[in-house]
Design an enzyme around this catalytic site. Structure first.
Site, PDB file in Angstrom:
ATOM      1  N   TRP A 102       0.832  -1.220   0.000  1.00  0.00           N
ATOM      2  CA  TRP A 102       0.000   0.000   0.000  1.00  0.00           C
ATOM      3  C   TRP A 102       0.855   1.254   0.000  1.00  0.00           C
ATOM      4  O   TRP A 102       0.412   2.301  -0.476  1.00  0.00           O
ATOM      5  CB  TRP A 102      -0.994  -0.015   1.155  1.00  0.00           C
ATOM      6  CG  TRP A 102      -1.942  -1.170   1.069  1.00  0.00           C
ATOM      7  CD1 TRP A 102      -2.077  -2.184   1.976  1.00  0.00           C
ATOM      8  CD2 TRP A 102      -2.858  -1.476   0.001  1.00  0.00           C
ATOM      9  NE1 TRP A 102      -3.029  -3.079   1.535  1.00  0.00           N
ATOM     10  CE2 TRP A 102      -3.510  -2.680   0.337  1.00  0.00           C
ATOM     11  CE3 TRP A 102      -3.172  -0.845  -1.212  1.00  0.00           C
ATOM     12  CZ2 TRP A 102      -4.481  -3.267  -0.498  1.00  0.00           C
ATOM     13  CZ3 TRP A 102      -4.129  -1.433  -2.037  1.00  0.00           C
ATOM     14  CH2 TRP A 102      -4.770  -2.619  -1.678  1.00  0.00           C
ATOM     15  N   ASP A 171      -2.281   6.497   6.056  1.00  0.00           N
ATOM     16  CA  ASP A 171      -3.238   5.531   5.528  1.00  0.00           C
ATOM     17  C   ASP A 171      -3.623   4.616   6.692  1.00  0.00           C
ATOM     18  O   ASP A 171      -2.865   3.738   7.095  1.00  0.00           O
ATOM     19  CB  ASP A 171      -2.583   4.734   4.387  1.00  0.00           C
ATOM     20  CG  ASP A 171      -3.521   3.694   3.791  1.00  0.00           C
ATOM     21  OD1 ASP A 171      -4.626   3.494   4.332  1.00  0.00           O
ATOM     22  OD2 ASP A 171      -3.127   3.082   2.775  1.00  0.00           O
ATOM     23  N   LYS A 195     -12.797  -2.128   6.271  1.00  0.00           N
ATOM     24  CA  LYS A 195     -12.117  -2.928   7.288  1.00  0.00           C
ATOM     25  C   LYS A 195     -12.667  -2.649   8.682  1.00  0.00           C
ATOM     26  O   LYS A 195     -13.136  -3.553   9.340  1.00  0.00           O
ATOM     27  CB  LYS A 195     -10.610  -2.699   7.219  1.00  0.00           C
ATOM     28  CG  LYS A 195     -10.019  -3.447   6.012  1.00  0.00           C
ATOM     29  CD  LYS A 195      -9.010  -2.697   5.207  1.00  0.00           C
ATOM     30  CE  LYS A 195      -8.731  -3.420   3.899  1.00  0.00           C
ATOM     31  NZ  LYS A 195      -7.889  -2.640   3.010  1.00  0.00           N
TER      32      LYS A 195
HETATM   33  C1  LIG Z   1      -7.303  -2.205   1.914  1.00  0.00           C
HETATM   34  C2  LIG Z   1      -6.271  -1.158   1.953  1.00  0.00           C
HETATM   35  C3  LIG Z   1      -6.127  -0.200   0.923  1.00  0.00           C
HETATM   36  C4  LIG Z   1      -6.953  -0.239  -0.334  1.00  0.00           C
HETATM   37  O1  LIG Z   1      -8.227   0.193  -0.126  1.00  0.00           O
HETATM   38  P1  LIG Z   1      -9.276   0.337  -1.326  1.00  0.00           P
HETATM   39  O2  LIG Z   1     -10.437   0.939  -0.618  1.00  0.00           O
HETATM   40  O3  LIG Z   1      -9.534  -1.034  -1.858  1.00  0.00           O
HETATM   41  O4  LIG Z   1      -8.696   1.226  -2.344  1.00  0.00           O
HETATM   42  C5  LIG Z   1      -5.181   0.778   1.083  1.00  0.00           C
HETATM   43  N1  LIG Z   1      -4.393   0.828   2.169  1.00  0.00           N
HETATM   44  C6  LIG Z   1      -4.477  -0.083   3.156  1.00  0.00           C
HETATM   45  C7  LIG Z   1      -3.578   0.031   4.346  1.00  0.00           C
HETATM   46  C8  LIG Z   1      -5.415  -1.101   3.078  1.00  0.00           C
HETATM   47  O5  LIG Z   1      -5.503  -2.001   4.065  1.00  0.00           O
END
Ligand SMILES: *Cc1c(COP(=O)(O)O)cnc(C)c1O
Length: 359
Positions: A102, A171, A195
């Site tokens: 990511w 993030d 999540k």
């Molecule tokens: C799941 C995830 C993403 C991607 O998220 P999307 O909503 O599918 O674009 C980005 N960063 C982290 C840390 C993630 O766990």
């Protein structure tokens, strides 16, 4: 059919109470005579829903007044581009710490908009640790520093923040609202909802006011934070049902006692699982103690066939989505906020039983 314990990394388990509440209101919301899905986003009924969701999000995370809370679309992945478009504007420069897939994806997008300095990477050990940021040479003139606070795939998590003078962009897709944080330590926090917040389709962005409104003129309307900040996330049709669901989750977390309580429960779950992994002769965690995530727990037996057998038998026992990400292998148990303590205990009991039977 009984509900399973779902250890999926995302989309993930939601609190059963929230699902039941949503079910009870699915066809007819309150006095509205219709489902939330059928409502105009401009209606008075819907305005209450989004206002309450934002208010409860602010209360839960202790978000100061000088931060905007935005409900956007495009997932966390669109933020990889929106952030540099809106924030990489003064010196056109950003620092990154690379802790996995990511980070790499965010780095790739940011490079389209300016100079990217990757200060450190844990790629050399398949991202199984967080680089020592005490020693890093942060740029004084970076527009921001980008980190991934919890690395969903590899199971690592920052336990502290680097001390820098520039805004920190985090993030938090896979550990937002899992513990108390100090929002004012950050310039911008973002997370895909699927999540810890709600269904896929909503992206939460919490951004300090002074970082909004600086995008160059060639940034399109929809990708400018100012557009959404000025219109209370209602410039266009927002993901109305997802925001409603997120609102129910925020309320539920407040009723549990807020993030202080949530943090305690998460610490307990992680302790149960890691303690077992550390004592097991068959299973072992792939991450060293000091870097371990409380949300995503990868583990292996060291034998690919045995891993496969474990995942299959666990599924039969109602413990699902335990297969690890292909880049780590083995297993991964995602134990987000909505995974109950009993779910983790049931998993550990099953693992112990599997270990006895397969010695
Ligand atoms: C799941 C995830 C993403 C991607 O998220 P999307 O909503 O599918 O674009 C980005 N960063 C982290 C840390 C993630 O766990």
């Amino acid at each position: 059919m009984k509900r399973v314990y779902n250890f999926s990394a995302g989309p993930s388990v939601l609190p059963e109470k929230v699902l039941e509440k949503a079910a009870s209101e699915l066809v007819n919301f309150g006095e509205a005579g219709m489902s939330v899905m059928e409502m105009s986003h401009r209606s008075a009924d819907y305005q209450v829903i989004i206002d309450e969701a934002e208010a409860n999000c602010r209360k839960l995370m202790g978000i100061p007044d000088n931060y905007k809370v935005l409900f956007l679309q495009g997932g966390a992945s669109l933020q990889f581009a929106m952030i540099p478009m809106n924030l990489m504007v003064k010196n056109k420069k950003a620092d990154f710490i690379d802790t996995g897939a990511w980070s790499s994806k965010a780095i790739k997008e940011a490079k389209l908009f300016g100079e990217v300095n990757v200060l450190a990477s844990s790629k050399d050990e398949n991202y199984s640790y967080i680089p020592d940021f005490e020693k890093l040479d942060f740029s004084k003139d970076a527009d921001y520093l980008h980190i991934v606070s919890n690395n969903t795939i590899y199971g690592t998590e920052y336990s502290e923040l680097p001390k820098v003078d520039v805004p920190i962009v985090a993030d938090m897709s896979s550990n937002i609202m899992s513990k108390e944080i100090n929002v004012s330590d950050y310039g911008l926090i973002f997370a895909g909802a699927q999540k810890n917040i709600g269904p896929a389709g909503v992206t939460l962005v919490i951004v300090r006011e002074d970082l909004v409104g600086n995008a160059p003129d060639n940034v399109t309307t929809m990708l400018n934070y100012k557009t959404h900040a000025d219109k209370g996330s209602m410039f266009n049709t927002p993901p109305t049902y997802g925001i409603y669901m997120a609102g129910l989750v925020f309320k539920h977390l407040l009723e549990l006692g807020g993030l202080k309580e949530v943090e305690k429960i998460n610490a307990k779950k992680a302790e149960i699982l890691y303690d077992y992994l550390d004592s097991s002769e068959m299973f072992s965690a792939t991450v060293k103690k000091e870097f371990r995530s409380k949300m995503n727990v990868p583990f292996v037996t060291g034998d690919a066939e045995l891993d496969k057998k474990f995942v299959a038998e666990a599924k039969e026992a109602g413990l699902v989505n335990l297969k690890g990400h292909r880049s780590v292998g083995g297993m991964r148990a995602s134990i987000y906020n909505a995974m109950p303590v009993e779910g983790v205990q049931t998993l550990v009991d099953f693992m112990a039983d599997f270990e006895r039977k397969n010695k």
